[in-house]
Motif scaffolding. Structure first.
Motif, PDB file in Angstrom:
ATOM      1  N   GLY A 161       0.982  -1.306   0.429  1.00 40.63           N
ATOM      2  CA  GLY A 161       0.267  -0.358   0.046  1.00 40.63           C
ATOM      3  C   GLY A 161       0.902   1.383   0.002  1.00 40.63           C
ATOM      4  N   VAL A 162       1.820   0.844  -0.594  1.00 40.88           N
ATOM      5  CA  VAL A 162       2.906   2.255  -0.146  1.00 40.88           C
ATOM      6  C   VAL A 162       2.569   3.496  -1.336  1.00 40.88           C
ATOM      7  N   GLY A 163       2.596   4.817  -0.948  1.00 38.98           N
ATOM      8  CA  GLY A 163       2.690   5.717  -1.674  1.00 38.98           C
ATOM      9  C   GLY A 163       3.428   6.692  -1.553  1.00 38.98           C
ATOM     10  N   LEU A 164       2.571   8.118  -1.536  1.00 39.23           N
ATOM     11  CA  LEU A 164       3.863   9.028  -0.715  1.00 39.23           C
ATOM     12  C   LEU A 164       4.281   8.977   0.568  1.00 39.23           C
ATOM     13  N   ASP A 165       3.516   8.346   1.554  1.00 39.30           N
ATOM     14  CA  ASP A 165       4.378   7.292   2.858  1.00 39.30           C
ATOM     15  C   ASP A 165       5.301   6.037   2.984  1.00 39.30           C
ATOM     16  N   ALA A 166       6.091   6.818   2.705  1.00 38.00           N
ATOM     17  CA  ALA A 166       7.542   5.246   2.248  1.00 38.00           C
ATOM     18  C   ALA A 166       7.436   4.211   3.252  1.00 38.00           C
ATOM     19  N   SER A 167       7.429   5.234   4.237  1.00 37.04           N
ATOM     20  CA  SER A 167       7.653   4.124   6.007  1.00 37.04           C
ATOM     21  C   SER A 167       7.123   2.660   5.468  1.00 37.04           C
ATOM     22  N   LYS A 168       5.721   2.525   4.626  1.00 37.81           N
ATOM     23  CA  LYS A 168       5.130   1.135   4.119  1.00 37.81           C
ATOM     24  C   LYS A 168       6.043   0.458   3.763  1.00 37.81           C
ATOM     25  N   LEU A 169       7.095   0.010   3.202  1.00 38.45           N
ATOM     26  CA  LEU A 169       7.443  -0.320   2.737  1.00 38.45           C
ATOM     27  C   LEU A 169       9.155  -0.831   3.402  1.00 38.45           C
TER      28      LEU A 169
END
Length: 442
Positions: A161-169
């Motif tokens: 679900g990564v998008g503008l928020d890179a923390s999801k990676l």
């Protein structure tokens, strides 16, 4: 018998007789050619009698949509219009090749200037990226575009679900490293704009670009092919390569750079300082041609024609379908998210795009201090003053007849705010750097 006049005509060494009628006809034709030529030039440029010292120059470009002003200036005869019909716009294989050919210079089969990553003239000027650290005096004379670069991710990460928020990676990258595999983040040149956008995005998500991933250099036209064979996990590059990636189903766009920093500066028109010093009038002519091309590129009614032109084999060699969507602000991110009619399209002129704000160059230098390309003691303002020639832009704008409202009053656009709430005050780069948690010195 007709009366005759003695006059020197042609390149012979002796005079020949012509009739008065012939002479008057010849004079009229000459005057007609003079007036026709005059119509090709804006009145200011012609009245100033500042004819270019040379009729040509060699300008490099990379196959990217933001090189359009150079392509259009060539295709539409604008270099010729301003007295430089022999300007060559030459495709470069990579930003490294652009640097190397700038080091050579046009007279030595290199190039005199280029569509270029904004920080690269600074890195060359200081010898940071040149052979034997030999400084190459450079100048930035215009900005070519704002926004419309992309950060794209391999299809295997779609589930995050990564998008503008890179923390999801973060967890996915950590798991891959724990399994003994390398996580590769590709950009186009160390210290260049794409390197800095990628680093900013990762760091804002708590991912250290120097410790948590391996950054690699890949030329823009090779990004899609490399992701297709699994050579990278994420990349940052300009268009049309993010859109092409989506169309080929290889990956998806997590964010466009305009979402990181709305209205951000991107490429520049850079010239060797030696060329400017030797050919000031030619420099102005090049600037005027490119500025007029930028105005043409900005017009919405020209977008379809523009995509068709720059997609040609000699320019980008890319289908129009891979160019036109994001050029108009229609973005298929490739992960189920589709946005149409957005204001994230590439800008070329309106809103002061072409003017090279010194404050923008200051941010790029501050970020390169952040990541260790420049020393913390670097005098950012002094270095910007050496390389940024916004004065030449102003002179060209005046001769081109640019409306006063389109000429910025100040060389600073002021305080800038980023998507994560960070603030950059160009008058105080140190405060900005102190506010950043992840950086090379940490």
């Amino acid at each position: 018998m007709k009366k005759t006049m003695k006059t020197w005509i042609g390149t012979g060494t002796s005079p020949r007789d012509v009739t008065r009628r012939d002479f008057l006809v010849s004079s009229a034709m000459t005057a007609g050619l003079f007036m026709a030529a005059r119509k090709l030039f804006p009145s200011g440029a012609y009245a100033a009698t500042t004819a270019p010292e040379v009729t040509g120059a060699k300008l490099g470009f990379i196959a990217l949509t933001d090189a359009a002003p150079l392509m259009i200036a060539k295709e539409k005869g604008l270099f010729e219009k301003f007295g430089m019909p022999d300007v060559e716009v030459l495709k470069q294989a990579s930003w490294g090749a652009t640097r190397d050919n700038l080091m050579l210079g046009g007279a030595a089969n290199g190039i005199d200037g280029a569509h270029i990553l904004t920080p690269l003239p600074y890195l060359m000027h200081t010898g940071k990226v040149t052979q034997n650290n030999q400084p190459m005096p450079m100048a930035i004379v215009a900005r070519l575009n704002y926004d419309c670069q992309g950060i794209s991710v391999a299809q295997e990460y779609a589930g995050t679900g990564v998008g503008l928020d890179a923390s999801k990676l973060k967890d996915a990258f950590a798991a891959k490293k724990a399994a003994g595999k390398e996580v590769k983040a590709a950009m186009t040149f160390p210290g260049g704009t794409h390197d800095l956008w990628l680093r900013y995005w990762l760091a804002a998500g708590g991912i250290d670009p120097d410790k948590d991933v391996s950054t690699i250099v890949v030329p823009p036209p090779q990004m899609v092919a490399n992701m297709k064979v699994g050579n990278m996990d994420v990349f940052c590059v300009g268009e049309p390569w993010n859109e092409q990636l989506v169309h080929q189903g290889v990956g998806f766009t997590a964010a466009t750079t305009g979402e990181l920093w709305k209205g951000h500066p991107e490429k520049a028109l850079g010239l060797r300082a030696e060329f400017i010093d030797k050919y000031p009038n030619a420099t102005k002519a090049i600037l005027m041609a490119v500025m007029e091309a930028q105005q043409w590129c900005e017009a919405k009614e020209n977008k379809d024609e523009m995509a068709a032109i720059i997609g040609k084999r000699q320019w980008m060699n890319v289908p129009v379908g891979d160019i036109i969507g994001r050029l108009k602000g229609d973005i298929n991110y490739g992960n189920g998210r589709v946005a149409t009619g957005t204001d994230l399209y590439m800008r070329f002129w309106n809103g002061g795009v072409s003017y090279p704000f010194k404050s923008h160059d200051s941010w790029f230098l501050a970020e390169n201090v952040r990541w260790g390309k420049f020393a913390p003691t670097t005098d950012i303002k002094a270095l910007v003053d050496q390389v940024n020639r916004e004065d030449l832009w102003r002179e060209a704008a005046k001769d081109l007849g640019v409306a006063a409202a389109d000429i910025p009053a100040s060389s600073s656009r002021g305080v800038e705010t980023f998507f994560d709430g960070k603030i950059f005050d160009p008058a105080n780069p140190s405060a900005y750097l102190d506010s950043l948690k992840i950086k090379a010195s940490a």
